[in-house]
Design an enzyme around this catalytic site. Structure first.
Site, PDB file in Angstrom:
ATOM      1  N   SER A  48       0.827  -1.207   0.000  1.00  0.00           N
ATOM      2  CA  SER A  48       0.000   0.000   0.000  1.00  0.00           C
ATOM      3  C   SER A  48       0.864   1.261   0.000  1.00  0.00           C
ATOM      4  CB  SER A  48      -0.915   0.018   1.225  1.00  0.00           C
ATOM      5  OG  SER A  48      -0.155   0.262   2.401  1.00  0.00           O
ATOM      6  N   ASP A  81      -1.373  -1.119  -3.771  1.00  0.00           N
ATOM      7  CA  ASP A  81      -2.699  -0.950  -3.172  1.00  0.00           C
ATOM      8  C   ASP A  81      -2.932   0.496  -2.729  1.00  0.00           C
ATOM      9  OD1 ASP A  81      -5.198  -1.807  -2.060  1.00  0.00           O
ATOM     10  OD2 ASP A  81      -4.257  -1.908  -0.084  1.00  0.00           O
ATOM     11  N   HIS A 175     -12.796  -0.517   6.632  1.00  0.00           N
ATOM     12  CA  HIS A 175     -11.361  -0.734   6.804  1.00  0.00           C
ATOM     13  C   HIS A 175     -10.952  -0.796   8.278  1.00  0.00           C
ATOM     14  CE1 HIS A 175     -11.276   0.833   2.626  1.00  0.00           C
ATOM     15  NE2 HIS A 175     -10.201   0.105   2.513  1.00  0.00           N
ATOM     16  N   HIS A 203     -12.835  -4.579   0.045  1.00  0.00           N
ATOM     17  CA  HIS A 203     -11.845  -4.003   0.943  1.00  0.00           C
ATOM     18  C   HIS A 203     -12.341  -4.163   2.382  1.00  0.00           C
ATOM     19  CE1 HIS A 203      -9.578  -1.142  -2.017  1.00  0.00           C
ATOM     20  NE2 HIS A 203      -9.897  -2.296  -2.595  1.00  0.00           N
ATOM     21  N   GLY A 204     -11.428  -4.040   3.346  1.00  0.00           N
ATOM     22  CA  GLY A 204     -11.842  -4.134   4.741  1.00  0.00           C
ATOM     23  C   GLY A 204     -12.343  -5.510   5.139  1.00  0.00           C
ATOM     24  N   ASN A 225      -9.512  -8.346   0.005  1.00  0.00           N
ATOM     25  CA  ASN A 225      -8.356  -7.682   0.602  1.00  0.00           C
ATOM     26  C   ASN A 225      -8.334  -7.885   2.118  1.00  0.00           C
ATOM     27  OD1 ASN A 225      -8.096  -6.687  -2.001  1.00  0.00           O
ATOM     28  ND2 ASN A 225      -7.798  -4.568  -1.353  1.00  0.00           N
TER      29      ASN A 225
END
Length: 276
Positions: A48, A81, A175, A203-204, A225
């Protein structure tokens, strides 16, 4: 190797999850690959923008991660990311990543589309796969509550306008959750899957219970993710080892068990995601 090569290409994204795990340092990269090899499943290793900021530069952590990926016995993609900087995207591509997530979600819609389309065109000219996000997923910098939802019609229009290869959507995920009790809208996932012609990204996912992750994949989610969950596992094992022996000073003796615990969790999660 790009994300498509790791399991998202063609029709492979139908009812099969692909784990995308974030690294903090090289121990994570080694653990993720070992976990994927034990599961016999492809995997995505993600670096990231926050990770780059922590290391002070992209090249050292990316070079090491790419080396770990090349030595793997299963398909491994290395992915940039949540990059908000076009310059970082270009550097990552120059250094060898096969896919990027360009995050223009904080911009007004028209600006998001224009910026993402431009990056996507540039990446596609170089054979690089692009993920994007329409509106911020809950919990990212505190902008949205987990109640945020992506509208299927807007997701379809955004995908068409930008040409991206995958789309991160908000379906109840958030997240950086430390608890695993997020409630996903499985019906909305199915609607998005029907409306959007590219793989959907969750995500999260660290905050989502195992059974819900499995159900989300069954409803049409593909790239999953996971970051915080691995950090929890790593830290808990490291703390346990040091608590057992407060005199320990050799990092290999506490980082090694922590790395092994992360590898085992990656293997377990890949089975939860039906990635094998």
């Amino acid at each position: 190797m790009g994300v498509a090569s790791a399991g998202l290409g063609g029709g492979a994204f139908a009812r099969r999850g692909v784990g995308a795990f974030n690294v903090i340092h090289l121990e994570h990269a080694v653990a993720i690959v070992r976990g994927a090899e034990a599961a016999g499943a492809p995997v995505i290793i993600q670096i990231s923008e926050n990770c780059v900021r922590y290391h002070g530069a992209l090249e050292p952590i990316l070079a090491g991660t790419l080396a770990v990926a090349r030595a793997a016995t299963v398909p491994v993609a290395v992915h940039l990311d949540h990059a908000t900087s076009a310059d970082l995207v270009r550097e990552a591509v120059r250094l060898g990543v096969g896919s990027v997530m360009y995050d223009a979600s904080t911009l007004p819609y028209d600006e998001n589309v224009a910026a993402t389309a431009s990056i996507t065109d540039w990446c596609h000219e170089r054979g690089v796969w692009v993920e994007a996000e329409l509106g911020e997923v809950g919990g990212k910098d505190g902008v949205h509550a987990p109640g945020a939802r992506t509208k299927p019609s807007e997701a379809a229009a955004y995908t068409a306008a930008t040409g991206v290869d995958a789309l991160a959507v908000a379906v109840g995920n958030s997240h950086a959750m430390l608890t695993r009790d997020a409630v996903l809208d499985l019906g909305l996932i199915a609607e998005l899957r029907a409306a959007v012609p590219v793989p959907l990204v969750l995500h999260g996912s660290s905050g989502v219970p195992d059974e819900t992750l499995t159900a989300a994949v069954g409803s049409g989610m593909t790239k999953i993710n996971i970051a915080t969950q691995l950090n929890k596992i790593y830290t808990a094992e490291l703390r346990r080892v040091l608590d057992d022996d407060p005199a320990m000073v050799d990092p290999r003796k506490y980082a090694g068990p922590a790395r092994d615990a992360v590898a085992a969790e990656v293997t377990r999660l890949l089975h939860v995601l039906h990635a094998t």
